[in-house]
Each structure stands twice: as C-alpha cells, then as structure tokens.
Design a protein around this motif. Structure first.
Motif, PDB file in Angstrom:
ATOM      1  N   ASP A 182       0.833  -1.201   0.000  1.00  0.00           N
ATOM      2  CA  ASP A 182       0.000   0.000   0.000  1.00  0.00           C
ATOM      3  C   ASP A 182       0.866   1.250   0.000  1.00  0.00           C
ATOM      4  O   ASP A 182       1.894   1.313   0.684  1.00  0.00           O
ATOM      5  CB  ASP A 182      -0.900   0.032   1.235  1.00  0.00           C
ATOM      6  CG  ASP A 182      -2.016  -1.008   1.160  1.00  0.00           C
ATOM      7  OD1 ASP A 182      -1.966  -1.869   0.263  1.00  0.00           O
ATOM      8  OD2 ASP A 182      -2.932  -0.946   1.995  1.00  0.00           O
ATOM      9  N   HIS A 212       0.383  -1.634   9.028  1.00  0.00           N
ATOM     10  CA  HIS A 212      -0.998  -1.610   8.531  1.00  0.00           C
ATOM     11  C   HIS A 212      -1.693  -2.849   9.084  1.00  0.00           C
ATOM     12  O   HIS A 212      -1.596  -3.926   8.512  1.00  0.00           O
ATOM     13  CB  HIS A 212      -1.029  -1.602   7.004  1.00  0.00           C
ATOM     14  CG  HIS A 212      -2.343  -1.157   6.426  1.00  0.00           C
ATOM     15  ND1 HIS A 212      -3.547  -1.739   6.762  1.00  0.00           N
ATOM     16  CD2 HIS A 212      -2.642  -0.167   5.525  1.00  0.00           C
ATOM     17  CE1 HIS A 212      -4.521  -1.166   6.099  1.00  0.00           C
ATOM     18  NE2 HIS A 212      -3.993  -0.181   5.347  1.00  0.00           N
ATOM     19  N   HIS A 215      -4.402  -4.786   6.763  1.00  0.00           N
ATOM     20  CA  HIS A 215      -3.845  -5.525   5.627  1.00  0.00           C
ATOM     21  C   HIS A 215      -2.652  -6.407   6.019  1.00  0.00           C
ATOM     22  O   HIS A 215      -2.103  -7.103   5.175  1.00  0.00           O
ATOM     23  CB  HIS A 215      -3.416  -4.548   4.533  1.00  0.00           C
ATOM     24  CG  HIS A 215      -4.555  -3.814   3.912  1.00  0.00           C
ATOM     25  ND1 HIS A 215      -4.385  -2.793   3.006  1.00  0.00           N
ATOM     26  CD2 HIS A 215      -5.903  -3.951   4.057  1.00  0.00           C
ATOM     27  CE1 HIS A 215      -5.565  -2.332   2.621  1.00  0.00           C
ATOM     28  NE2 HIS A 215      -6.501  -3.016   3.255  1.00  0.00           N
ATOM     29  N   SER A 232       3.513  -8.040  -0.148  1.00  0.00           N
ATOM     30  CA  SER A 232       3.124  -6.686   0.274  1.00  0.00           C
ATOM     31  C   SER A 232       3.916  -6.156   1.466  1.00  0.00           C
ATOM     32  O   SER A 232       3.893  -4.956   1.745  1.00  0.00           O
ATOM     33  CB  SER A 232       1.621  -6.565   0.567  1.00  0.00           C
ATOM     34  OG  SER A 232       1.295  -7.122   1.826  1.00  0.00           O
TER      35      SER A 232
END
Length: 341
Positions: A182, A212, A215, A232
């Motif tokens: 992100d 985060h 997520h 990620s």
C-alpha cells in the motif's frame, strides 16, 4: 641462368604467392568470426534490460570488474565453476563488511548474492552506505518531525529521518507486482521479535514491525533477491530490521486494547517500480546520480502529510507523559501505604 633454373624459380615464386594469399584469407575469416561472435553477444545482452554488454568471445576468461568511474560492473557468469571462481576472487578482494555493502547496493543479501548477472561495485567502498545515499541528507520540511521512515518503490530503498536529518538508509524488497505494498502515510503499530506469516506458516519473520494492521503489512527481515518479491510486506536485511525494531515507536492502545489512543512512528510508501525494465540501481553505471531523489521531489511527497504527522506526534507525547505520570503516582501511593504487620 639455365632454362631449368628459371622454371624452378617461377614455380617457387608462384607457390609462395599462393601461400600468402591463403593465409590472408584465413586471417580475414577468423576476424569476421570474432566480430560476428561479439556482435551476437552484445545483441543478446541488450535483449535483457538487466544485462550489461559483455564480450562473450572471451567468456573462457574469468569476468573482471569493468572500470566505469564512480561505479564499476562485476559480471557474474552462469557457469557454476566460473561463478565460484569469481566469488572466491570477490571474497579475497573485499572484506565481509565491504561485501555486505556491495550486495546491499544491489538490493541483495548474502543468500541471494548470485541472483544477478551483474553487480554494481563502488570504486570506493563506504560500509555505512551513506556516501551512496539516493535520499537528501537534510529535509527542512521534516524539522519538527522527530522520527520518520519512508520507503521508495522506484528504487527499492528506505530512509530514516530524525528532525529532518537523514540518519540511515538501506535496501528493501517490497510487494511484487501482483501483491503490491500500500502507498501513502501509515503509522507503526505493534512489533514482535518473531512473527509467523499469515500467507504461509512456514515463513518466519524476524523483527516484524506492523504498519498496517488491517492488511497485515509490516517491515521485517527476509530474503532480498534483488527485486520486489514480497506479499506486500517490506523486507529488510537483518541488521536493518533489528535497528528499525529499536528505533520506531509503537502505538498506544486504550484500556482493553480495542482502540488506538496514540499512533506510532509515521511511515510512508511512495512511487512505482519500473516493472520489466532495467533495475534502477544498474543505471548508476552510466550516471552515479541516477537514483537520487531531490529535496524538491521529497518535499513535494512529504509536505502534504507533515501537519498530520506533527499532530499525531504531539498527541503521542501527551499520552505517553500521562501514562508516565499515572505510573509515578501509583508508585508513590504504594510506597505511602502502611506496611502490613
């Protein structure tokens, strides 16, 4: 001179002339073959955006560092024996700290050291990496921000600023194309010395720091293969993961742990990686400033979020002071209680 002698001399002269012509033809053919081989090698190297131009006609010789100014190129052969020979020479020439720095500049760890056909090697080794920083050494826009961590997708690197001064930077491997990290402003949440991946339980994540919670994104130690490869998360070298684990502040939760009372250290992720193109750090061979991010560019990225960062920083300090005062009062009360008989 007799007729026989003249005839013999003529034939010797003719034979010698034919011999010279034959040698010349052979020399031309050999030269043509070498040019063709070299041309094919260059064409093959240019077909891959991450390859440097090498003369494959000389492949039997161990590759050597190609002098190129501020940064040099070390070609890594595919053949295992030749590769081992190069590594032996590499280990002999550079100390452990120097090798660590060289691999870091190529976004590699020691486990993945040969995940590349070429290594960029500085002419002068700075084991702190600060001499090669692509980030500005000073950012006035962050003067009031005590702690700040920023990750650049384009150059796969992170930087740490304390009151606008760059105190550390290093390599990272961020989310792969199908599982990108992100972007935007986030804050450090909780940390754990050894976390288990939610993607595969076999994956151990040392010095994990979540940024985060929804997520499941965080930074931690894991393999650096020389390109964005994670699911990620933000992969780091072990030393960097340990350093950041101690540096960053966690969130402060309200009693019961259901809500956040104060946020941790601000963290930002920005930009896009040049998928399928030449790795950004390879451009340093042509221009030692190729990866540099200017003060103006960094200011433009960071400035819209500075007010939010300072506000959260101020709130955290108040909350931390309040908790500290409450604990001090509790300790005083306990000391003032009469001792039991």
């Amino acid at each position: 001179m007799t007729k026989y002698t003249l005839t013999k001399t003529f034939f010797y002269t003719l034979f010698f002339a034919l011999f010279i012509i034959s040698c010349k033809k052979e020399e031309v053919n050999n030269t043509d073959n070498q040019i063709t081989t070299a041309s094919e090698a260059i064409a093959q190297s240019e077909s891959h955006p991450d390859s440097i131009k090498t003369d494959q006609a000389k492949e039997s010789s161990p590759p050597v560092i190609q002098e190129n100014g501020f940064y040099n190129a070390l070609a890594i052969p595919k053949d295992k024996k030749k590769r081992d020979s190069v590594y032996a020479a590499f280990s002999k020439k550079y100390s452990e700290k120097e090798r660590y720095a060289i691999l870091a500049l190529n976004r590699l760890d020691s486990k993945s050291k040969w995940n590349s056909d070429t290594l960029i090697v500085p002419a002068k080794i700075d084991t702190t990496l600060m001499a090669y920083s692509p980030f500005p050494l000073q950012l006035d826009v962050l003067n009031e921000v005590k702690k700040f961590v920023i990750f650049s997708y384009p150059i796969q690197a992170y930087a740490v600023y304390s009151n606008g001064v760059l105190v550390k930077w290093g390599p990272t491997s961020m989310g792969k194309k199908t599982a990108q990290t992100d972007r935007g402003l986030m804050f450090a949440n909780w940390k754990k010395k050894l976390a288990i991946s939610t993607v595969k339980s076999e994956w151990k994540l040392p010095y994990n720091f979540n940024i985060h919670n929804t997520h499941g994104i965080g930074w931690h130690q894991y393999d650096l293969p020389g390109y964005p490869a994670s699911h990620s998360c933000l992969r780091l070298l072990m030393k960097d993961a340990i350093w950041l684990y101690s540096y960053a502040d966690t969130w402060i939760l309200n009693p019961g742990g259901a809500t956040t009372k104060a946020k941790g250290t601000p963290v930002m992720v920005f930009g896009d990686y040049p998928w399928g193109k030449r790795k950004p750090w390879r451009k340093l061979l042509d221009d030692p400033n190729a990866n540099n991010i200017s003060v103006e560019e960094m200011t433009k990225i960071v400035q819209p979020h500075v007010e939010k960062m300072i506000s959260e920083q101020s709130n955290r300090e108040k909350v931390a002071d309040s908790i500290k005062a409450a604990k001090a009062s509790e300790a005083i009360l306990k000391e003032s209680e009469p001792a039991e008989n």
